[in-house]
Design a protein around this motif. Sequence first.
Motif, PDB file in Angstrom:
ATOM      1  N   LEU A 138       0.464  41.538   1.702  1.00 29.52           N
ATOM      2  CA  LEU A 138       1.414  40.500   2.099  1.00 29.52           C
ATOM      3  C   LEU A 138       1.453  40.348   3.614  1.00 29.52           C
ATOM      4  N   VAL A 139       1.481  41.460   4.323  1.00 28.13           N
ATOM      5  CA  VAL A 139       1.510  41.415   5.787  1.00 28.13           C
ATOM      6  C   VAL A 139       0.220  40.801   6.318  1.00 28.13           C
ATOM      7  N   ARG A 140      -0.932  41.186   5.756  1.00 31.11           N
ATOM      8  CA  ARG A 140      -2.203  40.606   6.189  1.00 31.11           C
ATOM      9  C   ARG A 140      -2.231  39.097   5.936  1.00 31.11           C
ATOM     10  N   GLY A 141      -1.732  38.675   4.784  1.00 30.40           N
ATOM     11  CA  GLY A 141      -1.681  37.249   4.467  1.00 30.40           C
ATOM     12  C   GLY A 141      -0.789  36.491   5.439  1.00 30.40           C
ATOM     13  N   GLU A 142       0.348  37.070   5.745  1.00 31.70           N
ATOM     14  CA  GLU A 142       1.260  36.426   6.701  1.00 31.70           C
ATOM     15  C   GLU A 142       0.625  36.350   8.088  1.00 31.70           C
ATOM     16  N   MET A 143      -0.117  37.374   8.470  1.00 31.53           N
ATOM     17  CA  MET A 143      -0.789  37.361   9.771  1.00 31.53           C
ATOM     18  C   MET A 143      -1.867  36.268   9.807  1.00 31.53           C
ATOM     19  N   ARG A 144      -2.607  36.107   8.692  1.00 33.73           N
ATOM     20  CA  ARG A 144      -3.622  35.038   8.632  1.00 33.73           C
ATOM     21  C   ARG A 144      -2.958  33.670   8.749  1.00 33.73           C
ATOM     22  N   LEU A 145      -1.833  33.503   8.060  1.00 33.38           N
ATOM     23  CA  LEU A 145      -1.106  32.241   8.117  1.00 33.38           C
ATOM     24  C   LEU A 145      -0.597  31.969   9.537  1.00 33.38           C
ATOM     25  N   ALA A 146      -0.037  33.003  10.173  1.00 33.79           N
ATOM     26  CA  ALA A 146       0.476  32.847  11.542  1.00 33.79           C
ATOM     27  C   ALA A 146      -0.655  32.501  12.505  1.00 33.79           C
ATOM     28  N   ARG A 147      -1.816  33.158  12.349  1.00 37.53           N
ATOM     29  CA  ARG A 147      -2.963  32.887  13.215  1.00 37.53           C
ATOM     30  C   ARG A 147      -3.423  31.441  13.061  1.00 37.53           C
ATOM     31  N   ALA A 148      -3.514  30.972  11.809  1.00 33.85           N
ATOM     32  CA  ALA A 148      -3.941  29.591  11.565  1.00 33.85           C
ATOM     33  C   ALA A 148      -2.938  28.599  12.154  1.00 33.85           C
ATOM     34  N   GLU A 149      -1.650  28.900  11.981  1.00 30.12           N
ATOM     35  CA  GLU A 149      -0.613  28.010  12.508  1.00 30.12           C
ATOM     36  C   GLU A 149      -0.656  27.966  14.035  1.00 30.12           C
ATOM     37  N   LEU A 150      -0.807  29.130  14.670  1.00 29.81           N
ATOM     38  CA  LEU A 150      -0.858  29.174  16.131  1.00 29.81           C
ATOM     39  C   LEU A 150      -2.107  28.486  16.672  1.00 29.81           C
ATOM     40  N   THR A 151      -3.219  28.598  15.958  1.00 29.52           N
ATOM     41  CA  THR A 151      -4.444  27.916  16.373  1.00 29.52           C
ATOM     42  C   THR A 151      -4.232  26.409  16.370  1.00 29.52           C
ATOM     43  N   GLU A 152      -3.625  25.907  15.301  1.00 32.21           N
ATOM     44  CA  GLU A 152      -3.364  24.473  15.199  1.00 32.21           C
ATOM     45  C   GLU A 152      -2.395  24.018  16.293  1.00 32.21           C
ATOM     46  N   LYS A 153      -1.341  24.791  16.515  1.00 36.98           N
ATOM     47  CA  LYS A 153      -0.375  24.433  17.553  1.00 36.98           C
ATOM     48  C   LYS A 153      -1.005  24.513  18.942  1.00 36.98           C
ATOM     49  N   GLY A 154      -1.890  25.470  19.140  1.00 35.75           N
ATOM     50  CA  GLY A 154      -2.580  25.583  20.422  1.00 35.75           C
ATOM     51  C   GLY A 154      -3.445  24.366  20.700  1.00 35.75           C
ATOM     52  N   LYS A 155      -4.132  23.878  19.676  1.00 35.89           N
ATOM     53  CA  LYS A 155      -4.958  22.680  19.840  1.00 35.89           C
ATOM     54  C   LYS A 155      -4.083  21.483  20.204  1.00 35.89           C
ATOM     55  N   ARG A 156      -2.965  21.351  19.504  1.00 34.96           N
ATOM     56  CA  ARG A 156      -2.059  20.233  19.791  1.00 34.96           C
ATOM     57  C   ARG A 156      -1.466  20.355  21.197  1.00 34.96           C
ATOM     58  N   ALA A 157      -1.107  21.574  21.592  1.00 30.89           N
ATOM     59  CA  ALA A 157      -0.538  21.776  22.932  1.00 30.89           C
ATOM     60  C   ALA A 157      -1.571  21.449  24.005  1.00 30.89           C
ATOM     61  N   GLY A 158      -2.826  21.823  23.784  1.00 27.90           N
ATOM     62  CA  GLY A 158      -3.889  21.514  24.739  1.00 27.90           C
ATOM     63  C   GLY A 158      -4.091  20.017  24.882  1.00 27.90           C
TER      64      GLY A 158
END
Length: 139
Positions: free
Chosen positions: A31-51
């Motif tokens: 569960l923790v690994r899955g949540e970390m994957r989800l957080a990483r994907a979300e932050l990647t998307e937000k980083g692209k939008r912020a850039g």
Amino acid sequence: MSLPEHNARIGESDSSVGELVKRASEQLSELVRGEMRLARAELTEKGKRAGLGGGLLGGAALIAVIALQALVATAIALLALAVSVWAAAAIVTGALFVIAAVLALLGKKQVARAVPPAPEAAIDSVKADVEEIKGRAHR
């Protein structure tokens, strides 16, 4: 129930409890690994939008600077109708320096109010909490 039967049942329940703990631990890890994957994907998307947003804001700032330069040229041209061109340019330049000096002084005051950069109110609050806890612990 005899003692050997009781011990056998305890052994069964220990192994089943141990197995349950092991499975719960594995599920929690997954569960923790899955949540970390989800957080990483979300932050990647937000980083692209912020850039992209930062780039667009930078472009807007550049266009605004050019527009301000055009406004200064317009002010000089307008003032040149009343005085010579060189006097109009000198007057507008002097006004811009005065505005820059006022903004610099205001900025300096704000920076001085921001130092030291420690969150002093939060530190004081934590110290008060620690003292309260110490006081209650000694009662």
